[in-house]
Design a protein around this motif. Structure first.
Motif, PDB file in Angstrom:
ATOM      1  N   PRO A  10      -1.404   1.522  13.213  1.00 21.56           N
ATOM      2  CA  PRO A  10      -2.029   2.391  12.673  1.00 21.56           C
ATOM      3  C   PRO A  10      -2.204   2.060  11.119  1.00 21.56           C
ATOM      4  O   PRO A  10      -3.018   2.665  10.269  1.00 21.56           O
ATOM      5  CB  PRO A  10      -1.207   3.707  12.855  1.00 21.56           C
ATOM      6  N   SER A  11      -1.063   1.260  10.336  1.00 22.50           N
ATOM      7  CA  SER A  11      -0.954   1.007   9.088  1.00 22.50           C
ATOM      8  C   SER A  11      -0.450  -0.374   9.003  1.00 22.50           C
ATOM      9  O   SER A  11       0.718  -0.412   8.770  1.00 22.50           O
ATOM     10  CB  SER A  11      -0.370   1.973   8.437  1.00 22.50           C
ATOM     11  N   PRO A  12      -1.058  -1.637   9.146  1.00 26.74           N
ATOM     12  CA  PRO A  12      -0.657  -2.479   9.339  1.00 26.74           C
ATOM     13  C   PRO A  12       0.138  -3.017   8.072  1.00 26.74           C
ATOM     14  O   PRO A  12      -0.053  -2.617   6.901  1.00 26.74           O
ATOM     15  CB  PRO A  12      -1.704  -3.677   9.366  1.00 26.74           C
ATOM     16  N   PRO A  13       1.356  -3.683   8.192  1.00 24.41           N
ATOM     17  CA  PRO A  13       2.326  -4.338   7.188  1.00 24.41           C
ATOM     18  C   PRO A  13       1.756  -5.239   6.270  1.00 24.41           C
ATOM     19  O   PRO A  13       1.766  -6.597   6.396  1.00 24.41           O
ATOM     20  CB  PRO A  13       3.549  -4.769   7.787  1.00 24.41           C
ATOM     21  N   HIS A  14       0.737  -5.136   5.189  1.00 24.70           N
ATOM     22  CA  HIS A  14       0.193  -6.015   4.563  1.00 24.70           C
ATOM     23  C   HIS A  14       1.142  -6.915   3.780  1.00 24.70           C
ATOM     24  O   HIS A  14       1.937  -6.615   3.094  1.00 24.70           O
ATOM     25  CB  HIS A  14      -0.674  -5.171   3.573  1.00 24.70           C
ATOM     26  N   GLU A  65       1.167   6.801  -6.740  1.00 20.26           N
ATOM     27  CA  GLU A  65       0.113   7.741  -7.309  1.00 20.26           C
ATOM     28  C   GLU A  65       0.595   9.249  -7.013  1.00 20.26           C
ATOM     29  O   GLU A  65       0.091  10.047  -7.871  1.00 20.26           O
ATOM     30  CB  GLU A  65      -1.248   7.311  -6.054  1.00 20.26           C
ATOM     31  N   ARG A  66       1.443   9.449  -6.070  1.00 17.44           N
ATOM     32  CA  ARG A  66       2.027  10.536  -6.040  1.00 17.44           C
ATOM     33  C   ARG A  66       2.990  11.131  -7.426  1.00 17.44           C
ATOM     34  O   ARG A  66       2.811  12.246  -7.613  1.00 17.44           O
ATOM     35  CB  ARG A  66       3.169  10.765  -4.769  1.00 17.44           C
ATOM     36  N   LEU A  67       3.558   9.983  -7.602  1.00 13.59           N
ATOM     37  CA  LEU A  67       4.355  10.083  -8.948  1.00 13.59           C
ATOM     38  C   LEU A  67       3.396  10.613 -10.277  1.00 13.59           C
ATOM     39  O   LEU A  67       3.815  11.462 -10.890  1.00 13.59           O
ATOM     40  CB  LEU A  67       5.125   8.989  -9.275  1.00 13.59           C
ATOM     41  N   TYR A 122       0.943  -1.343  -0.022  1.00 13.05           N
ATOM     42  CA  TYR A 122      -0.102   0.209   0.133  1.00 13.05           C
ATOM     43  C   TYR A 122       1.012   1.214  -0.195  1.00 13.05           C
ATOM     44  O   TYR A 122       0.480   2.157  -0.732  1.00 13.05           O
ATOM     45  CB  TYR A 122      -1.075   0.037   1.433  1.00 13.05           C
ATOM     46  N   ARG A 123       1.765   1.275   1.020  1.00 14.81           N
ATOM     47  CA  ARG A 123       2.877   2.328   0.795  1.00 14.81           C
ATOM     48  C   ARG A 123       3.130   2.707  -0.689  1.00 14.81           C
ATOM     49  O   ARG A 123       3.528   3.879  -1.129  1.00 14.81           O
ATOM     50  CB  ARG A 123       4.069   2.216   1.819  1.00 14.81           C
ATOM     51  N   PHE A 124       3.616   1.410  -1.361  1.00 16.58           N
ATOM     52  CA  PHE A 124       4.471   1.568  -2.796  1.00 16.58           C
ATOM     53  C   PHE A 124       3.020   2.194  -3.565  1.00 16.58           C
ATOM     54  O   PHE A 124       3.459   3.032  -4.428  1.00 16.58           O
ATOM     55  CB  PHE A 124       4.822   0.335  -2.988  1.00 16.58           C
TER      56      PHE A 124
END
Length: 262
Positions: free
Chosen positions: A147-151, A54-56, A47-49
């Motif tokens: 807060p943001s689990p490592p999927h 999306e920012r790129l 998800y972080r990737f």
């Protein structure tokens, strides 16, 4: 298509260019691309990737820093060239996924951890885990409050591998059991037949021996009451474990998978 599907398909692109007869340079480049895609999943960052990409796409181009590992730079150049030469729109899109993945680990300051992870893969160390818990209750509390689990990352619960499954659209959080350890043990037994470095009468004696090691082995075969175990040290979570080889009983290894495929 989910980000995991995209990462897996990008692995397939690496596999298509992996040849039995290829230069050492191309093997290193393709191996780097393969490893960075695995790294993103193994460390729970799909998800972080996805957010990074999306920012790129929103107009924030990424650049490799001057201090970037040279192999990463060459891998990015290889897939940039592939994008320019390929006649397939899908192949160009997947090449961009790989380029973005290489930029992602660079721009997020993860090059050193990625290099450590690549060495773990090269030396066939046990699959990486991001956390270890004695009980399922502890693991569930950690997952519930994260807060943001490592999927898609792996964790240990009472010495057994589980996968962190997180759906951020629904906030669904699950810890299904994983057979990653069984696969690893079966593969290791096939590639490195057990030769015990120590023997013990009881599990307690073996645990005391492993705990007393100032520099514990990343992996070593031992015998306990005549049974073979793998003694393991997971350095990133400072965890020592003894895994019975019997976990791999009946587990079959697929030897037909290409080196660059998922």
């Amino acid at each position: 298509m989910t980000i995991l599907d995209t990462l897996n398909e990008a692995q397939g692109l690496v596999g298509r260019y992996w040849k039995e007869e290829q230069s050492p340079e191309q093997a290193r480049i393709l191996g780097c691309a393969r490893d960075v895609l695995i790294f993103i999943s193994a460390t729970g960052q799909p998800y972080r990737f996805e957010d990074y990409r999306e920012r790129l796409q929103a107009g924030n181009p990424s650049r490799l820093a001057a201090t970037t590992e040279e192999l990463v730079r060459r891998a990015a150049d290889f897939f940039e060239q592939l994008r320019g030469e390929s006649q397939s729109e899908r192949e160009r899109a997947l090449a961009l996924v790989i380029i973005d993945a290489l930029h992602f680990i660079d721009s997020t300051g993860q090059l050193d951890d990625f290099k450590r992870y690549s060495r773990e893969l090269d030396s066939n160390e046990p699959p990486r885990v991001v956390a270890s818990f004695d009980t399922r209750e502890q693991a569930e509390a950690w997952l519930r409050n994260h807060p943001s689990p490592p999927h898609c990352a792996s964790i240990l619960i009472a010495g057994r591998y589980h996968t962190v499954a997180y759906d951020r659209e629904t906030n669904g959080r699950y810890l299904p059991p994983s057979r990653e350890l069984e696969y690893y043990l079966a593969s290791l037994e096939q590639d490195s037949p057990p030769a015990a470095v120590a023997s013990f009468d009881t599990l307690q004696e073996a645990e005391a021996w492993l705990s007393a090691q100032p520099a514990p082995p990343r992996r070593a075969w031992v015998r306990i009451s005549g049974e073979v175990y793998l003694a393991v040290y997971h350095p990133n979570v400072n965890h020592r474990a003894l895994y019975p080889l019997s976990l791999a009983d009946g587990f079959e290894i697929n030897t037909d998978v290409e080196p660059g495929s998922a």
